[in-house]
Design a protein around this motif. Structure first.
Motif, PDB file in Angstrom:
ATOM      1  N   ASP A  65      59.885  14.942 -14.607  1.00  0.00           N
ATOM      2  CA  ASP A  65      61.335  15.095 -14.695  1.00  0.00           C
ATOM      3  C   ASP A  65      61.967  14.117 -13.714  1.00  0.00           C
ATOM      4  O   ASP A  65      61.890  14.315 -12.498  1.00  0.00           O
ATOM      5  CB  ASP A  65      61.725  16.536 -14.349  1.00  0.00           C
ATOM      6  CG  ASP A  65      63.229  16.769 -14.452  1.00  0.00           C
ATOM      7  OD1 ASP A  65      63.989  15.802 -14.655  1.00  0.00           O
ATOM      8  OD2 ASP A  65      63.636  17.937 -14.331  1.00  0.00           O
ATOM      9  N   PRO A  66      62.583  13.042 -14.214  1.00  0.00           N
ATOM     10  CA  PRO A  66      63.148  12.035 -13.314  1.00  0.00           C
ATOM     11  C   PRO A  66      64.358  12.529 -12.525  1.00  0.00           C
ATOM     12  O   PRO A  66      64.677  11.984 -11.479  1.00  0.00           O
ATOM     13  CB  PRO A  66      63.534  10.887 -14.245  1.00  0.00           C
ATOM     14  CG  PRO A  66      63.680  11.511 -15.592  1.00  0.00           C
ATOM     15  CD  PRO A  66      62.757  12.687 -15.619  1.00  0.00           C
ATOM     16  N   THR A  71      56.800  16.652 -11.150  1.00  0.00           N
ATOM     17  CA  THR A  71      55.832  16.611 -12.236  1.00  0.00           C
ATOM     18  C   THR A  71      55.366  18.033 -12.517  1.00  0.00           C
ATOM     19  O   THR A  71      54.959  18.754 -11.614  1.00  0.00           O
ATOM     20  CB  THR A  71      54.619  15.733 -11.873  1.00  0.00           C
ATOM     21  OG1 THR A  71      55.089  14.401 -11.625  1.00  0.00           O
ATOM     22  CG2 THR A  71      53.590  15.715 -12.987  1.00  0.00           C
ATOM     23  N   TYR A  72      55.454  18.419 -13.784  1.00  0.00           N
ATOM     24  CA  TYR A  72      55.022  19.744 -14.213  1.00  0.00           C
ATOM     25  C   TYR A  72      53.706  19.603 -14.967  1.00  0.00           C
ATOM     26  O   TYR A  72      53.572  18.747 -15.842  1.00  0.00           O
ATOM     27  CB  TYR A  72      56.073  20.389 -15.121  1.00  0.00           C
ATOM     28  CG  TYR A  72      57.395  20.604 -14.423  1.00  0.00           C
ATOM     29  CD1 TYR A  72      57.608  21.741 -13.665  1.00  0.00           C
ATOM     30  CD2 TYR A  72      58.408  19.665 -14.509  1.00  0.00           C
ATOM     31  CE1 TYR A  72      58.820  21.946 -13.004  1.00  0.00           C
ATOM     32  CE2 TYR A  72      59.619  19.849 -13.866  1.00  0.00           C
ATOM     33  CZ  TYR A  72      59.821  20.990 -13.113  1.00  0.00           C
ATOM     34  OH  TYR A  72      61.006  21.185 -12.467  1.00  0.00           O
ATOM     35  N   ASN A  73      52.728  20.420 -14.621  1.00  0.00           N
ATOM     36  CA  ASN A  73      51.424  20.390 -15.263  1.00  0.00           C
ATOM     37  C   ASN A  73      51.196  21.686 -16.021  1.00  0.00           C
ATOM     38  O   ASN A  73      51.563  22.759 -15.556  1.00  0.00           O
ATOM     39  CB  ASN A  73      50.303  20.228 -14.227  1.00  0.00           C
ATOM     40  CG  ASN A  73      50.423  18.902 -13.501  1.00  0.00           C
ATOM     41  OD1 ASN A  73      50.491  17.856 -14.127  1.00  0.00           O
ATOM     42  ND2 ASN A  73      50.472  18.957 -12.191  1.00  0.00           N
ATOM     43  N   ALA A  74      50.565  21.579 -17.188  1.00  0.00           N
ATOM     44  CA  ALA A  74      50.215  22.756 -17.973  1.00  0.00           C
ATOM     45  C   ALA A  74      48.780  22.590 -18.459  1.00  0.00           C
ATOM     46  O   ALA A  74      48.428  21.564 -19.042  1.00  0.00           O
ATOM     47  CB  ALA A  74      51.154  22.903 -19.166  1.00  0.00           C
ATOM     48  N   ASN A  75      47.953  23.573 -18.178  1.00  0.00           N
ATOM     49  CA  ASN A  75      46.592  23.573 -18.692  1.00  0.00           C
ATOM     50  C   ASN A  75      46.618  24.110 -20.118  1.00  0.00           C
ATOM     51  O   ASN A  75      47.448  24.943 -20.464  1.00  0.00           O
ATOM     52  CB  ASN A  75      45.682  24.438 -17.831  1.00  0.00           C
ATOM     53  CG  ASN A  75      45.505  23.846 -16.457  1.00  0.00           C
ATOM     54  OD1 ASN A  75      45.401  22.635 -16.301  1.00  0.00           O
ATOM     55  ND2 ASN A  75      45.494  24.687 -15.446  1.00  0.00           N
ATOM     56  N   HIS A  76      45.675  23.626 -20.929  1.00  0.00           N
ATOM     57  CA  HIS A  76      45.695  24.023 -22.326  1.00  0.00           C
ATOM     58  C   HIS A  76      45.271  25.471 -22.523  1.00  0.00           C
ATOM     59  O   HIS A  76      44.211  25.896 -22.107  1.00  0.00           O
ATOM     60  CB  HIS A  76      44.787  23.137 -23.178  1.00  0.00           C
ATOM     61  CG  HIS A  76      44.844  23.524 -24.625  1.00  0.00           C
ATOM     62  ND1 HIS A  76      45.845  23.094 -25.436  1.00  0.00           N
ATOM     63  CD2 HIS A  76      44.078  24.341 -25.364  1.00  0.00           C
ATOM     64  CE1 HIS A  76      45.672  23.624 -26.642  1.00  0.00           C
ATOM     65  NE2 HIS A  76      44.607  24.382 -26.621  1.00  0.00           N
ATOM     66  N   ASP A  77      46.137  26.222 -23.114  1.00  0.00           N
ATOM     67  CA  ASP A  77      45.804  27.523 -23.672  1.00  0.00           C
ATOM     68  C   ASP A  77      46.740  27.710 -24.868  1.00  0.00           C
ATOM     69  O   ASP A  77      47.768  27.045 -24.972  1.00  0.00           O
ATOM     70  CB  ASP A  77      45.919  28.665 -22.652  1.00  0.00           C
ATOM     71  CG  ASP A  77      47.333  28.949 -22.230  1.00  0.00           C
ATOM     72  OD1 ASP A  77      48.095  29.506 -23.041  1.00  0.00           O
ATOM     73  OD2 ASP A  77      47.689  28.608 -21.086  1.00  0.00           O
ATOM     74  N   VAL A  78      46.394  28.577 -25.774  1.00  0.00           N
ATOM     75  CA  VAL A  78      47.136  28.685 -27.026  1.00  0.00           C
ATOM     76  C   VAL A  78      48.588  29.104 -26.848  1.00  0.00           C
ATOM     77  O   VAL A  78      49.419  28.829 -27.705  1.00  0.00           O
ATOM     78  CB  VAL A  78      46.441  29.647 -28.015  1.00  0.00           C
ATOM     79  CG1 VAL A  78      45.096  29.108 -28.424  1.00  0.00           C
ATOM     80  CG2 VAL A  78      46.324  31.036 -27.456  1.00  0.00           C
TER      81      VAL A  78
END
Length: 93
Positions: A65-66, A71-78
């Motif tokens: 987000d400038p 920085t936003y991180n998301a790990n993969h889950d459904v």
């Protein structure tokens, strides 16, 4: 329209995101309900999620987000990134 050319068609273009996925998934849900009208909304959702193809999905997604310089991180889950690519045939049968 079929062509043997390897160049991209000028008639089609690729788009992604939830705005593009919603009408496709809605159409598949309608097909599934057309086949079995006794399914509940939760059962339709479960069938779509269970039969989705997960190959090639990222394990982690980062968005910058400038404005906030965050920085936003998301790990993969459904439930965070999605169940995968809808497979209409698998969901229908």
């Amino acid at each position: 329209l079929q062509t043997s050319s390897t160049t991209a068609s000028q008639l089609y273009f690729r788009m992604s995101g939830t705005s593009m996925a919603a009408p496709i998934v809605s159409g598949v849900a309608a097909l599934v309900l057309g086949r079995d009208t006794t399914l509940t909304p939760d059962q339709v959702k479960a069938r779509l999620m269970k039969t989705a193809r997960r190959t090639g999905l990222p394990k982690k997604v980062s968005i910058y987000d400038p404005v906030t310089k965050t920085t936003y991180n998301a790990n993969h889950d459904v439930f965070t990134i999605g169940a995968g690519i809808v497979d209409a045939s698998a969901a229908y049968f």
